[in-house]
Enzyme design. Structure first.
Site: not given
Ligand SMILES: Nc1ncnc2c1ncn2[C@@H]1O[C@H](COP(=O)(O)OP(=O)(O)OP(=O)(O)O)[C@@H](O)[C@H]1O
Ligand SMILES: [Mg+2]
Length: 525
Positions: A62, A95-96, A388
């Site tokens: 996260d 956030t990422t 989240d």
């Molecule tokens: N099956 C999938 N294939 C490709 N991308 C996906 C899939 N499921 C989710 N994602 C993508 O992953 C990304 C989110 O990744 P992640 O949760 O690691 O980072 P974040 O939401 O930006 O930050 P954080 O969750 O750390 O606050 C989004 O762009 C989402 O659309």
């Molecule tokens: Mg995320």
């Protein structure tokens, strides 16, 4: 040539170099932060193991959690962390992505500056691009109803794809959706904190359950109070339960041993009077936000009345809400009307902590999640993820606009912004294109983290976005295939994208502007 700030002719070329170095250093510090979290993005992202100064370990992917724990000194890097914090507060996810986007915007700006494009043109171009992108998101997002449980569940599943609880995502998506559905409010997101997550060691995560009622982390004030209560009438009191001097008859003067006895009898009498008020109304549970003296506690226990003390504001408010009680400051004014109700109350130890559990409350909408798991850090990681997911569901219910994830929305925005850049004259055009490329950095990172060929797949995605019907084409890095991600249920609240664009572009523009001020004052000195 006027940019709204004094134009100062620098004395020597060397100073200019210094300023450039300063900017480069700032942006590099931000890029370093982005690099730290980049490899965690998406379903194939890697988790990080965080070890704090006390040796406590958290394993998470996260972004917000990682950034919270980094020891960062560089001021611009701290600002970058603040971007993550703001999207975490406003959406609870993303956030990422926000950090990657903001850092790439700055990196791209640096490249333009190296090509002698003035920062003013870049900030102007970025502002145009951000406004346009937010407008496009509104136009192309899919409108849903807040009762569309399929979409809501998909949004929850998508948020969990990239988390450690992914193997149990179906189970937790249902649990989280049920929990959020219990909240009835105009703004569900603001109330999602009311869902209490209680961590219990010893069992598997799959034994976690939604519980109708309220958990308060408090033990009863006296061990001989009942272990559990049925048909409970609850008084919520905001006053120390003790006997204070002012309550004694002012006439009492102690001259001999009998007077002491009289004094003690009087103290007893006052206590008896209080207890009588409770007994007459049938009160069998007291929730106090202040202290309860040992003697008072012992008297309550003797009468079979249970009590908890020093209950914090958030907790006693949730008791008020759940049980329908009204708080009182003066026990003598307590009436039937002020009492709350629960079918039962239990005092129980879960893991290492003592809890008071109010079940079968007057307001059945009060729920808690009992999170069960083997290890403390498994529980902590699951709790972070669950928070989240609850936020994402609530945000989706509140805003009722969704987009497709897995890079789809960013590819579509980039395509539309590149077209928009062609309509713009001057150097701003380059900045709008740089902005579009910064958005593509998110799908690019998802692809890279999945171990796929980034240039190749990115080119494929660009080519796939031909007409508006292709707007949701993205990559699924679980199956490693390109397709319509909306249909595949990879869905995110549109608000996440708008928030990311807004906070990322504002930060980039702030940093670019701040640099100019430094330059002006430095040159003057
Ligand atoms: N099956 C999938 N294939 C490709 N991308 C996906 C899939 N499921 C989710 N994602 C993508 O992953 C990304 C989110 O990744 P992640 O949760 O690691 O980072 P974040 O939401 O930006 O930050 P954080 O969750 O750390 O606050 C989004 O762009 C989402 O659309
Ligand atoms: Mg995320």
């Amino acid at each position: 040539m006027s940019f709204g700030v004094p134009v100062i002719v620098l004395k020597e070329g060397s100073e200019e170099v210094k300023e450039k170095e300063a900017r480069t250093q700032n942006i590099n510090a931000m890029m370093a932060i982005a690099e730290t979290v980049k490899s965690t993005l998406g379903p194939k992202g890697m988790a990080k193991m965080l070890v704090d100064t006390l040796g406590e370990i958290t394993i998470t992917n996260d972004g917000a959690e990682i950034l919270k724990k980094l020891d960062i000194e560089n001021v611009s890097a701290i600002m970058m962390v603040n971007v993550a914090k703001s999207i975490d507060e406003e959406i609870g996810d993303g956030t990422t992505s926000a950090v990657i986007f903001a850092a790439t915007l700055l990196q791209n700006a640096l490249e333009l500056i190296e090509q002698d494009i003035h920062p003013k043109h870049i900030t102007h171009g970025y502002k145009l691009a951000a406004d346009k992108a937010i407008k496009i998101v509104k136009e192309i997002a899919t409108k849903i109803s807040k009762d569309d449980d399929v979409v809501l569940k998909n949004a929850a599943l998508t948020a969990m794809n990239s988390q450690d609880i992914a193997p149990l995502k179906d189970f937790f998506a249902d649990l989280a959706l049920k929990a959020v559905k219990h909240i009835e409010a105009e703004n569900v997101f603001n109330k999602v904190n009311n869902i209490k997550i209680v961590k219990a060691k010893g069992k598997s995560l799959k034994d976690s359950e939604l519980i109708s009622g309220v958990y308060i982390e408090k033990e009863k004030v006296n061990p001989s109070m009942p272990e559990s209560l049925k048909d409970v009438k609850i008084a919520v009191i905001r006053k120390k339960l003790d006997i204070t001097k002012t309550e004694f008859d002012a006439q009492i003067q102690i001259y001999n041993p009998e007077d002491i006895q009289k004094f003690l009898n009087q103290e007893d009498q006052i206590l008896q009077d209080y207890i009588k008020i409770f007994k007459d109304l049938g009160v069998n549970m007291i929730v106090n936000n202040s202290d309860i003296s040992d003697k008072f506690g012992a008297y309550l226990a003797k009468e079979g009345i249970a009590a908890i003390k020093n209950v914090g504001e958030k907790d006693y408010k949730s008791v008020l809400k759940a049980t329908g009680a009204k708080f009182i400051d003066d026990i003598k004014l307590l009436t039937e009307n002020d009492l709350g109700y629960a079918e039962s109350i239990k005092f129980e130890k879960i893991g290492d902590n003592e809890y008071t559990f109010f079940e079968g409350c007057k307001n059945p909408k009060s729920v808690s999640i009992l999170l069960k798991g083997g290890l403390e850090n498994v529980l902590t990681t699951a709790e972070i993820s669950l928070n989240d997911v609850l936020s994402v569901i609530a945000k989706t219910i509140d805003t009722q606009m969704v987009v497709a994830g897995g890079g789809a929305i960013y590819m579509e925005l980039a395509k539309k912004l590149k077209a928009y850049a062609n309509e713009i004259s001057g150097k701003e055009q380059l900045a709008v294109t740089a902005f579009a490329l910064a958005l593509e950095e998110i799908p690019k990172t998802l692809i890279r983290n999945a171990g796929l060929e980034e240039i190749e797949i990115l080119t494929e995605l660009r080519a796939a976005h031909k007409t508006d019907n292709d707007k949701w084409i993205g990559i699924d890095t679980i199956t490693n295939t390109i397709g319509d991600n909306y249909q595949r249920g990879i869905i995110e609240p549109a608000a996440l994208i708008s928030c990311l664009i807004k906070s990322g572009s504002e930060l980039a523009n702030l940093i670019l502007r701040v640099d100019r001020i430094i330059r002006a004052s430095g040159a003057a000195g």
